[in-house]
Design a protein around this motif. Structure first.
Motif, mmCIF file in Angstrom:
data_model
loop_
_atom_site.group_PDB
_atom_site.id
_atom_site.type_symbol
_atom_site.label_atom_id
_atom_site.label_comp_id
_atom_site.label_asym_id
_atom_site.label_seq_id
_atom_site.Cartn_x
_atom_site.Cartn_y
_atom_site.Cartn_z
ATOM 1 N N SER A 10 0.813 -1.302 -0.010
ATOM 2 C CA SER A 10 -0.042 0.052 0.164
ATOM 3 C C SER A 10 0.747 1.435 0.103
ATOM 4 N N VAL A 33 -3.970 1.510 -2.378
ATOM 5 C CA VAL A 33 -3.230 0.557 -2.861
ATOM 6 C C VAL A 33 -3.134 0.124 -4.368
ATOM 7 N N ARG A 124 -7.286 2.116 4.536
ATOM 8 C CA ARG A 124 -7.259 1.939 3.174
ATOM 9 C C ARG A 124 -8.353 2.804 2.715
#
Length: 142
Positions: A10, A33, A124
């Motif tokens: 990532s 990512v 994320r």
């Protein structure tokens, strides 16, 4: 503006915005990512940072990045026909929304606040933007 790559593949993108007196006015970080290289990450963080500046109503920007590749491409020195080139085109398009803009290269040591900001982002795909109550770690370096 800076990017950090992690073992899981990532990328985390960090941006610190300052006013003309050098005071911190915005801190932003985003985890992504989908980015495959550091060059792409360094260009992507510029896009993200400029979008934050636009949302805040900022009219003049001075981009500082430790990526000489991004600086050279923005200054028209090394055109590419790949995803990095697409990101550079995105930057140029967003820059047209500002009254004035410039881009300069800073040494990695001059970019520690933005790098720390990139490392602070943990979720994320989420973007975190601070316009008040900045993280203490950022203020202590700024």
């Amino acid at each position: 503006m800076d990017a950090a790559m992690f073992d899981d593949g990532s990328m985390r993108l960090g941006m610190v915005g300052r006013d003309s007196n050098g005071s911190v006015v915005v801190v932003s970080c985003k985890r992504d990512v989908r980015i495959r290289s550091m060059e792409e990450a360094e260009a992507k963080v510029v896009v993200v940072g400029l979008e934050v500046a636009l949302r805040m109503g900022i009219e003049k920007v001075h981009i500082e990045t430790d990526s000489l590749i991004v600086v050279n491409e923005l200054n028209g020195r090394t055109p590419r026909r790949n995803y990095l080139g697409v990101l550079i085109d995105d930057i140029i398009h967003v820059l047209s929304s500002f009254v004035s803009s410039c881009c300069s290269h800073v040494k990695r040591g001059g970019n520690t606040v933005a790098h720390l900001c990139a490392r602070l982002c943990t979720r994320r795909g989420n973007e975190v933007v601070y316009v008040t109550d900045f993280p203490q770690a950022i203020l202590s370096l700024a």
